[in-house]
Scaffold this active site. Structure first.
Site, PDB file in Angstrom:
ATOM      1  NE  ARG A   1      -2.910   0.464   3.350  1.00  0.00           N
ATOM      2  CZ  ARG A   1      -2.295   0.849   4.480  1.00  0.00           C
ATOM      3  NH1 ARG A   1      -1.735   2.048   4.556  1.00  0.00           N
ATOM      4  NH2 ARG A   1      -2.246   0.067   5.525  1.00  0.00           N
TER       5      ARG A   1
ATOM      6  CE1 TYR B   1     -15.447  12.464 -16.190  1.00  0.00           C
ATOM      7  CE2 TYR B   1     -15.136  12.312 -13.823  1.00  0.00           C
ATOM      8  CZ  TYR B   1     -15.488  11.733 -15.015  1.00  0.00           C
ATOM      9  OH  TYR B   1     -15.873  10.422 -15.031  1.00  0.00           O
TER      10      TYR B   1
ATOM     11  CG  ASP C   1      -8.785  16.762 -15.287  1.00  0.00           C
ATOM     12  OD1 ASP C   1      -8.098  16.131 -16.115  1.00  0.00           O
ATOM     13  OD2 ASP C   1      -9.874  16.341 -14.836  1.00  0.00           O
TER      14      ASP C   1
ATOM     15  CE  LYS D   1     -11.772   8.541 -18.454  1.00  0.00           C
ATOM     16  NZ  LYS D   1     -12.042   9.846 -17.881  1.00  0.00           N
TER      17      LYS D   1
END
Ligand SMILES: *Cc1c(COP(=O)(O)O)cnc(C)c1O
Length: 376
Positions: free
Chosen positions: A51, A103, A175, A200
């Site tokens: 982690r 977004y 972004d 993406k």
């Protein structure tokens, strides 16, 4: 990478990769181990627990930092988790100025999670720099822009926005998912952080969800993001890191070819009798075309258009495509089309007759033929 002057194409192929010293493997091995043996004196060197750190994540982060020309990258399990980490790095009572056109999932985090955190948010059109400046208060700590924006492909002047933020002592974040590091490097314009949904173009094949933040400078800010990554645990799996790293090798060629298809599609649609308006920064008719030309190396593979005849006509056109896939998301090798308002839900500000296209790698004549028969 040792060659600091490497050009972008070379960085895509080599950054973060090395021949595996244990086996000579050219493709990186995937390290699934969740735990790593400590030295006898428990020195803090090396990996401890997956982690907090994993070799595949470290390779991906090194690659992403190089692609954006940043000091450090922090990878997350999704673009949304990356965005959330930025907001969570602020304190209750802080204020953020956020692009109204960001977004919808990012806006949802702010509206439905961060309000409970007592984060104050002002939503502005960040293409209007006077509005950005006017929205700053003494409590403002963050400016969040998205360029090109989703789904209207608005372009924010990154250098000017970063300059306003710097003067006000505000962290500037972009972004840059739609642009990808192949077309735009926000850090070079003075942005402090760049955020990507790696789901993406970085992944590029519609088969992995991921996200990342890349910082211009390492320091207390990146230490806090690294702390949130490991503590809250929205970390990408080793295989996900491996897939995204593999995707970045072809990022440049994919994005350039897909952008060329998008430009041809946009030009075709602009002349189409069934189309009211096309949103694509590569068109001379786009209000920020000159700015896009200045701050981007290409105009991207995303475009939107409004269909004549309202929502019904748009939904009908989307229902008739044969080659395009009717699906949300973007950035894969296959072309996608979607009726954006349906995806964003009833509060969506998106025009009801808007279709959003993610241009893929097919031959553009086949794409044009498909759109034409769908609109006929
Ligand atoms: C998809 C997307 C996000 C969210 O990323 P996820 O990986 O889906 O969490 C954020 N910003 C933009 C511009 C996106 O396209």
């Amino acid at each position: 990478m040792s060659n600091k002057a490497a050009r972008f194409e070379t960085v895509c192929v080599h950054a973060g990769r090395k021949i595996d010293p244990a086996t000579g493997a050219v493709a990186p091995p995937i390290h699934l181990s969740t735990t790593f043996e400590r030295s006898p004196d428990y020195s803090p060197e090396g990996y401890v627990y997956s982690r907090s750190g994993n070799p595949n994540r470290a390779e991906l982060e090194a690659c992403l930092a190089a692609l954006e020309g940043g000091a450090e990258a922090v990878a997350f399990s999704s673009g949304s988790a990356a965005a959330a980490a930025v907001f969570q790095s602020l304190k209750p009572g802080d204020h953020a100025v956020v692009s109204r056109d960001a977004y919808h999932g990012v806006l949802r985090i702010l509206r439905e999670v961060m309000t409970g955190w007592k984060l104050g948010v002002s939503y502005v059109d960040t293409t209007d720099l006077a509005a950005v400046k006017a929205a700053f208060t003494p409590a403002t700590r963050l400016l969040w822009v998205e360029s090109p924006s989703n789904p209207l492909l608005k372009i924010t002047d990154l250098a000017a926005a970063a300059d306003l933020a710097r003067r006000a002592g505000v962290l500037a974040v972009c972004d840059s998912t739609f642009a990808t590091p192949a077309l735009q490097n926000p850090l070079a314009f003075g942005m402090d952080l760049v955020m990507h949904s790696a789901t993406k173009y970085l992944g590029g094949h519609s088969d992995v969800v991921g996200g990342a933040l890349v910082a211009r400078e390492a320091g207390p800010g990146t230490e806090r993001l690294r702390f949130l990554q490991g503590t809250l645990g929205a970390v990408p799996a080793p295989f996900d890191c491996w897939l995204i790293l593999r995707g970045t090798a072809t990022l440049n060629v994919r994005v350039l070819a897909q952008s060329a298809n998008a430009l041809a599609l946009a030009r075709h649609l602009e002349m189409h009798p069934k189309v009211e308006q096309v949103f694509y920064p590569g068109l001379e008719s786009h209000p920020q075309h000159a700015l896009a030309k200045r701050q981007m190396r290409g105009f991207g593979a995303m475009l939107s258009f409004c269909v004549r005849g309202g929502e019904q006509a748009a939904v009908r056109a989307a229902s008739r495509v044969k080659l395009f896939t009717r699906a949300t998301s973007l950035g894969g090798v296959e072309s996608l089309i979607e009726h954006r308002a349906s995806v964003e839900g009833p509060e969506s500000p998106t025009p009801k007759n808007l279709l959003r296209v993610s241009a893929g790698l097919e031959h553009v004549d086949d794409l044009i033929q498909d759109i034409d028969q769908a609109l006929a």
